[in-house]
Design a protein around this motif. Structure first.
Motif, PDB file in Angstrom:
ATOM      1  N   HIS A   1      -6.827   6.511  -1.615  1.00 26.92           N
ATOM      2  CA  HIS A   1      -7.922   5.597  -1.941  1.00 26.92           C
ATOM      3  C   HIS A   1      -9.251   6.138  -1.402  1.00 26.92           C
ATOM      4  O   HIS A   1      -9.884   5.535  -0.529  1.00 26.92           O
ATOM      5  CB  HIS A   1      -7.638   4.207  -1.361  1.00 26.92           C
ATOM      6  CG  HIS A   1      -6.340   3.622  -1.809  1.00 26.92           C
ATOM      7  ND1 HIS A   1      -6.172   3.023  -3.042  1.00 26.92           N
ATOM      8  CD2 HIS A   1      -5.125   3.565  -1.194  1.00 26.92           C
ATOM      9  CE1 HIS A   1      -4.924   2.610  -3.163  1.00 26.92           C
ATOM     10  NE2 HIS A   1      -4.269   2.928  -2.059  1.00 26.92           N
TER      11      HIS A   1
ATOM     12  N   MET B   1     -12.336   3.757  -1.402  1.00 23.85           N
ATOM     13  CA  MET B   1     -12.357   2.773  -0.326  1.00 23.85           C
ATOM     14  C   MET B   1     -12.765   3.419   0.998  1.00 23.85           C
ATOM     15  O   MET B   1     -13.497   2.819   1.785  1.00 23.85           O
ATOM     16  CB  MET B   1     -10.977   2.129  -0.175  1.00 23.85           C
ATOM     17  CG  MET B   1     -10.480   1.388  -1.416  1.00 23.85           C
ATOM     18  SD  MET B   1     -11.552   0.022  -1.921  1.00 23.85           S
ATOM     19  CE  MET B   1     -12.385   0.756  -3.351  1.00 23.85           C
TER      20      MET B   1
ATOM     21  N   ILE C   1      -6.332  -3.093  -0.880  1.00 22.16           N
ATOM     22  CA  ILE C   1      -5.477  -1.909  -0.953  1.00 22.16           C
ATOM     23  C   ILE C   1      -4.007  -2.304  -1.034  1.00 22.16           C
ATOM     24  O   ILE C   1      -3.225  -1.694  -1.776  1.00 22.16           O
ATOM     25  CB  ILE C   1      -5.740  -0.991   0.263  1.00 22.16           C
ATOM     26  CG1 ILE C   1      -7.073  -0.260   0.081  1.00 22.16           C
ATOM     27  CG2 ILE C   1      -4.610   0.025   0.434  1.00 22.16           C
ATOM     28  CD1 ILE C   1      -7.463   0.601   1.262  1.00 22.16           C
ATOM     29  N   ARG C   2      -3.622  -3.332  -0.302  1.00 18.23           N
ATOM     30  CA  ARG C   2      -2.219  -3.775  -0.353  1.00 18.23           C
ATOM     31  C   ARG C   2      -1.848  -4.235  -1.760  1.00 18.23           C
ATOM     32  O   ARG C   2      -0.780  -3.894  -2.281  1.00 18.23           O
ATOM     33  CB  ARG C   2      -1.990  -4.906   0.649  1.00 18.23           C
ATOM     34  CG  ARG C   2      -2.056  -4.459   2.105  1.00 18.23           C
ATOM     35  CD  ARG C   2      -1.806  -5.625   3.040  1.00 18.23           C
ATOM     36  NE  ARG C   2      -0.465  -6.165   2.897  1.00 18.23           N
ATOM     37  CZ  ARG C   2       0.596  -5.713   3.533  1.00 18.23           C
ATOM     38  NH1 ARG C   2       0.482  -4.705   4.382  1.00 18.23           N
ATOM     39  NH2 ARG C   2       1.780  -6.267   3.351  1.00 18.23           N
TER      40      ARG C   2
ATOM     41  N   GLU D   1      -3.393  -3.353  -4.570  1.00 14.10           N
ATOM     42  CA  GLU D   1      -3.451  -2.210  -5.476  1.00 14.10           C
ATOM     43  C   GLU D   1      -2.219  -1.332  -5.322  1.00 14.10           C
ATOM     44  O   GLU D   1      -1.668  -0.840  -6.313  1.00 14.10           O
ATOM     45  CB  GLU D   1      -4.720  -1.403  -5.222  1.00 14.10           C
ATOM     46  CG  GLU D   1      -4.915  -0.278  -6.220  1.00 14.10           C
ATOM     47  CD  GLU D   1      -6.247   0.424  -6.051  1.00 14.10           C
ATOM     48  OE1 GLU D   1      -6.479   1.409  -6.778  1.00 14.10           O
ATOM     49  OE2 GLU D   1      -7.041  -0.007  -5.190  1.00 14.10           O
ATOM     50  N   GLU D   2      -1.783  -1.124  -4.089  1.00 15.92           N
ATOM     51  CA  GLU D   2      -0.579  -0.337  -3.866  1.00 15.92           C
ATOM     52  C   GLU D   2       0.626  -0.977  -4.552  1.00 15.92           C
ATOM     53  O   GLU D   2       1.445  -0.291  -5.159  1.00 15.92           O
ATOM     54  CB  GLU D   2      -0.319  -0.214  -2.359  1.00 15.92           C
ATOM     55  CG  GLU D   2      -1.236   0.745  -1.651  1.00 15.92           C
ATOM     56  CD  GLU D   2      -0.810   2.186  -1.852  1.00 15.92           C
ATOM     57  OE1 GLU D   2       0.364   2.499  -1.605  1.00 15.92           O
ATOM     58  OE2 GLU D   2      -1.661   2.988  -2.278  1.00 15.92           O
TER      59      GLU D   2
ATOM     60  N   ALA E   1      -2.705   6.894   2.769  1.00  9.26           N
ATOM     61  CA  ALA E   1      -3.418   5.889   1.982  1.00  9.26           C
ATOM     62  C   ALA E   1      -4.923   6.006   2.131  1.00  9.26           C
ATOM     63  O   ALA E   1      -5.663   5.975   1.142  1.00  9.26           O
ATOM     64  CB  ALA E   1      -2.957   4.490   2.381  1.00  9.26           C
ATOM     65  N   LEU E   2      -5.410   6.143   3.359  1.00  5.98           N
ATOM     66  CA  LEU E   2      -6.857   6.036   3.570  1.00  5.98           C
ATOM     67  C   LEU E   2      -7.425   7.184   4.394  1.00  5.98           C
ATOM     68  O   LEU E   2      -8.388   7.816   3.979  1.00  5.98           O
ATOM     69  CB  LEU E   2      -7.171   4.701   4.252  1.00  5.98           C
ATOM     70  CG  LEU E   2      -8.608   4.201   4.161  1.00  5.98           C
ATOM     71  CD1 LEU E   2      -9.024   3.999   2.711  1.00  5.98           C
ATOM     72  CD2 LEU E   2      -8.758   2.887   4.922  1.00  5.98           C
TER      73      LEU E   2
END
Length: 220
Positions: free
Chosen positions: A153, A156, A188-189, A191-192, A212-213
């Motif tokens: 991401h 983000m 994000i949760r 979207e994941e 993830a980030l």
């Protein structure tokens, strides 16, 4: 007509993006117009309206209410208008949380600029035209190009950098940064979850290899 509508939505996005750069650089600060509790209540409602739209309009059930040809453009246009409202009606809370002078301020502004470059660049590493409604929906595979090979991401990550990288953090700016960071964490949760449902095992494998980030080195 669809292309004209998409162009209007895209123009609104460009204006809101330019305003966002100025807002985070200086516009969130300023003399207080109301007491802090009142100002923070107004700011909280503005952010809540923006978050509610992003949460509701991103759901497939809601998307089906809008014609597919203009669904993405409508999402972009409404999001941009809500950003206009946030930036235009924001109530500053000018109490200083921290202030950094030179040379640290130069480094902080460099991080701020890098964040915006990451945000803009990440949209071109997927389908920029579709992302902003300039093209109709298309089938895609998981993107692992450039920034997406470092974290899942990057947009983000770039936004978080712009929220927090300021040499003069006021209470109002801090409220914006904390609230927006919390919403990104929740977003994000969701979207994941959607990506795993869409791509299945392929996304699971991608997630095992790419963080993830934070772009830490890939796990073996």
């Amino acid at each position: 007509m669809r292309l004209l509508y998409a162009a209007v939505a895209y123009a609104a996005f460009l204006l809101s993006s330019a305003w966002a750069v100025w807002f985070l650089a200086a516009g969130a600060d300023g003399p207080a117009r109301h007491d802090a509790p009142v100002a923070l209540a107004v700011d909280g409602l503005l952010l809540l309206a923006f978050a509610a739209h992003h949460t509701i309009a991103a759901r497939d059930r809601f998307k089906r209410l809008v014609p597919a040809a203009i669904e993405r453009s409508t999402y972009v246009l409404v999001a941009s208008l809500l950003l206009f409202a946030v930036f235009g009606w924001w109530e500053p809370v000018p109490a200083t949380v921290w202030r950094a002078g030179a040379p640290w301020s130069f480094a902080i502004w460099a991080v701020f600029g890098a964040g915006w470059l990451i945000v803009a660049g990440s949209t071109f590493m997927v389908d920029h035209a579709e992302f902003f409604g300039l093209a109709g929906p298309r089938e895609h595979e998981i993107s692992s190009r450039l920034l997406y090979s470092l974290c899942r991401h990057p947009m983000m990550l770039g936004l978080l950098m712009t929220f927090w990288a300021t040499p003069h953090m006021t209470a109002g700016h801090l409220f914006f940064a904390v609230a927006s960071t919390g919403y990104i964490a929740v977003g994000i949760r969701f979207e994941e979850r959607a990506l795993r449902a869409r791509f299945g095992a392929a996304y699971e494998e991608y997630a095992r290899q790419v963080p993830a980030l934070l772009p830490w080195p890939r796990r073996a």
